[in-house]
Scaffold this motif. Structure first.
Motif, short mmCIF file in Angstrom:
data_model
loop_
_atom_site.label_atom_id
_atom_site.label_comp_id
_atom_site.label_asym_id
_atom_site.label_seq_id
_atom_site.Cartn_x
_atom_site.Cartn_y
_atom_site.Cartn_z
N ILE A 1 4.21 0.64 4.19
CA ILE A 1 3.24 -0.40 4.52
C ILE A 1 2.90 -0.34 6.01
O ILE A 1 3.81 -0.33 6.86
N PHE B 1 0.09 1.57 1.81
CA PHE B 1 -0.71 0.34 1.88
C PHE B 1 -1.11 0.04 3.32
O PHE B 1 -0.30 0.16 4.24
N CYS C 1 -10.38 4.16 2.35
CA CYS C 1 -9.31 3.87 1.39
C CYS C 1 -9.59 4.50 0.03
O CYS C 1 -10.71 4.91 -0.29
N LEU D 1 5.03 -4.46 -2.90
CA LEU D 1 4.42 -3.28 -2.29
C LEU D 1 5.49 -2.25 -1.91
O LEU D 1 5.28 -1.04 -2.08
N HIS E 1 -4.97 5.76 0.93
CA HIS E 1 -4.27 4.49 1.08
C HIS E 1 -4.95 3.38 0.28
O HIS E 1 -6.12 3.48 -0.10
N ILE E 2 -4.20 2.32 0.04
CA ILE E 2 -4.71 1.12 -0.62
C ILE E 2 -4.81 0.01 0.41
O ILE E 2 -3.83 -0.34 1.07
N TRP F 1 -2.11 -3.27 4.98
CA TRP F 1 -2.11 -4.70 4.66
C TRP F 1 -2.63 -5.50 5.84
O TRP F 1 -2.00 -5.52 6.91
N VAL G 1 -5.16 -3.81 1.47
CA VAL G 1 -4.75 -5.09 0.91
C VAL G 1 -5.25 -6.21 1.82
O VAL G 1 -4.92 -6.25 3.00
#
Length: 337
Positions: free
Chosen positions: A222, A206, A239, A198, A181-182, A208, A184
């Motif tokens: 998300i 993501f 991540c 996104l 995952h990213i 977030w 944010v």
């Protein structure tokens, strides 16, 4: 020994660092903390003896500074009045992490202090700056919270008084993994500014961290999280990469964990532009803005680009605090003499 430790509370980075430093600082004596600022959201489990709105930065909805609110909510007269009332005379050591009120109180009362933190590193001309220096920004960095001595923290040792960043124990002891995952964390951007970008990348998952969220909730690709130390730390440890602002603590932690990093400094925030310049020198991807028509493309390019191999050092906390405390005591004795 009685120690006064002023912590800037514009944003969460200073508070996060203070939480990590406190157990080490308490080995030297009794610590009273002043929290100064009105734009932090992290809980502060600290021995807060003094609390002030200070002089704070506030952000607009989509990545810039909110100058109208800064003008409305900040009062120089109130800050100077609080400085005159601050009883710093009863402390043996005064450590200031970039607080105007504490610096002003020391000036009024003829007391010495040590500025300890990231902003102190900018007293060196060797700390990276953007290609176009900003005169007002330089004045803020150097004159906002003047001290007797300076001990700086930065990504690299740009000068002999600059040390590596303070990395939290949770990261130093972590077994970092890549779960894909990213992460944010862009506190200057509200949901509507970048959410569609996104969602335009359905193959990217993501996490977030967003103000206004109270419980984790998933919507498509998300997962929205509240701004929480525990949840954020775990997401960062696991991540693939992180998209964040141009602050210091979070990028330093990401580099320490060897995570892919994208930095987007807040528009008009000169210190963050300086940080971005340092990161660019290290080969890190820096964007000027996320509220653009092509932000999703920027993310794709970043994910597909090679990432520089950076071995981010971490501060030896006990050693640095020993230096800071003894420097402050020596200055205090000299000022009395």
């Amino acid at each position: 020994m009685k120690i006064f430790y002023a912590v800037q509370a514009t944003g969460n980075g200073h508070i996060s660092r203070a939480i990590q430093l406190l157990p080490y600082l308490e080995k030297f004596g009794t610590v009273d903390i002043m929290l100064s600022g009105a734009n932090a959201t992290l809980p502060a489990p600290l021995p807060i003896k003094y609390r002030s709105k200070g002089l704070s930065l506030f952000y607009s909805q989509c990545g810039g500074l909110n100058y109208k609110r800064m003008w409305r909510d900040n009062s120089l007269f109130r800050a100077i009045r609080e400085a005159k009332q601050l009883p710093l005379e009863k402390y043996d050591v005064i450590i200031n992490d970039f607080d105007f009120i504490t610096a002003k109180a020391c000036s009024i009362k003829g007391l010495s202090s040590v500025q300890f933190g990231h902003q102190a590193s900018f007293m060196s001309p060797h700390a990276p700056r953007p290609a176009e220096k900003n005169l007002f920004g330089e004045l803020v960095l150097k004159k906002y919270a003047p001290a007797t001595d300076y001990v700086g923290l930065h990504f690299q040792a740009y000068d002999d008084f600059i040390y590596p960043p303070v990395i939290k124990d949770v990261f130093r002891q972590a077994d970092a993994k890549d779960e894909g995952h990213i992460c944010v964390y862009l506190p200057a951007y509200e949901r509507h500014c970048i959410e569609h970008h996104l969602k335009a990348l359905p193959h990217v998952n993501f996490h977030w961290f967003l103000y206004g969220i109270t419980e984790p909730e998933r919507n498509g690709n998300i997962t929205y999280y509240p701004v929480s130390n525990e949840l954020f730390n775990q997401s960062l440890i696991t991540c693939h990469g992180i998209i964040t602002g141009g602050g210091f603590e979070t990028p330093a932690e990401a580099l320490y964990l060897q995570k892919r990093l994208m930095s987007i400094p807040i528009r008009g925030q000169y210190e963050q532009r300086c940080n971005a310049a340092a990161l660019q020198q290290m080969g890190i991807t820096v964007l000027q803005d996320a509220d653009t028509d092509y932000f999703s493309n920027d993310i794709e390019q970043w994910l597909n680009a090679s990432q520089p191999a950076i071995q981010q050092k971490a501060a030896d906390i006990e050693s640095i605090l020993f230096k800071v405390v003894n420097m402050a005591r020596k200055n205090a004795m000299l000022s009395v003499a």
